[in-house]
Design an enzyme around this catalytic site. Structure first.
Site, PDB file in Angstrom:
ATOM      1  CE  LYS A  15     -15.330 -10.787  -9.249  1.00  0.00           C
ATOM      2  NZ  LYS A  15     -16.239 -11.655  -8.474  1.00  0.00           N
ATOM      3  CE1 TYR A  45      14.928  -9.067   8.199  1.00  0.00           C
ATOM      4  CE2 TYR A  45      13.416  -9.197   6.332  1.00  0.00           C
ATOM      5  CZ  TYR A  45      14.147  -8.444   7.235  1.00  0.00           C
ATOM      6  OH  TYR A  45      14.104  -7.078   7.166  1.00  0.00           O
TER       7      TYR A  45
END
Length: 388
Positions: free
Chosen positions: A49, A268
């Site tokens: 999956k 940042y």
């Protein structure tokens, strides 16, 4: 190391890619054989999956099929449809079951729906009345409170003599919620509940164990095991070392190596302040590529009670992430690496044989499943073929 020489011919796309992912199909099939051996008398399937946990359902499915796997599990019918040409004689089980409008996909591709509710059962009975025999599987919830018939519903179905002869389940399955903890009392509780159900459906094959359940021992194996994360090199059982070979190696190109002074800030928010004069490697990977913002370097207040900051591996050394991981870029401190040993154009390993998947995941407060299935679209992929 790679020099930026414009006079050289163009490199192979993999060698020139900002991000690259190597998938070792030999390691994948070796892991499957390892798990098959640990499964004893039970057959061993494979869970494919989420595009084979992010590594490619076509290539991984082909390798596992040629290695001998004949039972595959996918989450959605579209995944089963994709897999079918690569596993022509295999049983492909669809864990989300079947819904109106999907009948043609299931019948044309010989997919086996895993029925998990009274609603799905009722719909499936109507499909059989119209189209005739087709195999199905039944999922029973033994304590997870996720998908599945309740134990009471399953026992009632087993005793229902009026059910049509065309209703022919080929597999009964359930799922352990704490199989990674070998001492969890719930494992034994779920095992006993599943035994009761499998006895009620006498003659139908049964499957209880996914990756971690295989390590609990033979009584948990039943007829079929269905490993997932362990196939792809992830750690299934939390209390033992990881015996699986790493399958995926993710690498990012270093775009620049720059010098920065003690006291300057990085990335940042300026939330990481350098304690020494440093050399910083700016790598072409960020959270848009599945390299999570939660992997940001030490001192970044993004989470609590989680180990702080991931590491990469370059020039034979582990190097820490510093500052915040951004959308497309991540900064690594390479001050302790010999200056001539790392240059722009080199690749830094994000996870792989030198940076274990689970260690990197743990640094971000998550699990290896999430790193693999979250890989972005910008990785250039190379598959190493197995010796079959």
């Amino acid at each position: 190391m790679t020099d930026l020489d414009p006079t050289e011919g163009e490199l192979d796309p993999f060698e020139a890619a900002p991000l690259r992912l190597t998938i070792d199909l030999q390691a994948l099939t070796d892991n499957w054989r390892n798990l098959a051996q640990r499964s004893g008398r039970a057959r061993t399937g494979a869970v494919l999956k989420a595009d084979a946990y992010g590594l490619g359902i076509e290539d991984c499915g082909t390798a596992l099929y040629h290695a001998g796997a004949r039972d595959f599990f996918v989450a959605a019918a579209t995944e089963g449809e994709t897999l079918r040409p690569y596993a022509p004689e295999a049983r492909i089980f669809v864990l989300s079951g079947i819904w109106p409008g999907q009948e043609k996909t299931f019948f044309d591709n010989d997919l086996v729906p895993v029925l998990a509710s009274e609603e799905q059962l009722a719909f499936w009975m109507s499909v059989l009345a119209e189209r005739g025999d087709h195999p199905c599987a039944l999922q029973v919830d033994t304590g997870f409170n996720r998908l599945g018939l309740s134990v009471a519903e399953a026992l009632e179905l087993a005793g229902d003599v009026s059910r049509p002869a065309s209703f022919s389940p080929v597999l009964l399955l359930s799922h352990l919620h704490s199989s990674d903890l070998s001492g969890a009392d719930s494992n034994r509780v779920q095992l006993e509940a599943f035994r009761k159900i499998s006895h009620a459906f006498d003659g139908i094959e049964a499957s209880l164990s996914a990756s971690a359940g295989i390590f609990l021992g033979p009584e948990y194996h039943f007829d079929l095991t269905r490993p997932g994360i362990a196939l792809y090199g992830g750690q299934a059982a939390g209390e033992i070392g990881n015996p699986m070979r790493p399958v995926a190696t993710a690498e990012a190109r270093i775009l620049q190596v720059r010098s920065a002074l003690a006291g300057e800030t990085v990335s940042y928010g300026g939330s990481h302040r350098l304690a020494r004069d440093s050399r910083l490697a700016i790598a072409a990977v960020g959270y848009a590529d599945g390299y999570l913002r939660a992997l940001s370097g030490a001192g970044i207040p993004l989470r609590q009670a989680v180990p702080s900051g991931a590491f990469g591996f370059v020039a034979g050394q582990r190097v820490p992430v510093v500052g915040r991981v951004t959308m497309d870029l991540t900064i690594f401190d390479v001050t302790d690496v010999t200056s001539t040993a790392v240059r722009a154009g080199d690749y830094i390993e994000l996870f792989g044989p030198n940076m274990p998947l689970e260690e990197v995941a743990n640094a971000g407060g998550t699990i290896g499943y999430e790193l693999l299935t979250g890989l972005g679209l910008r990785y250039e992929r190379r598959y190493l073929d197995p010796d079959i």
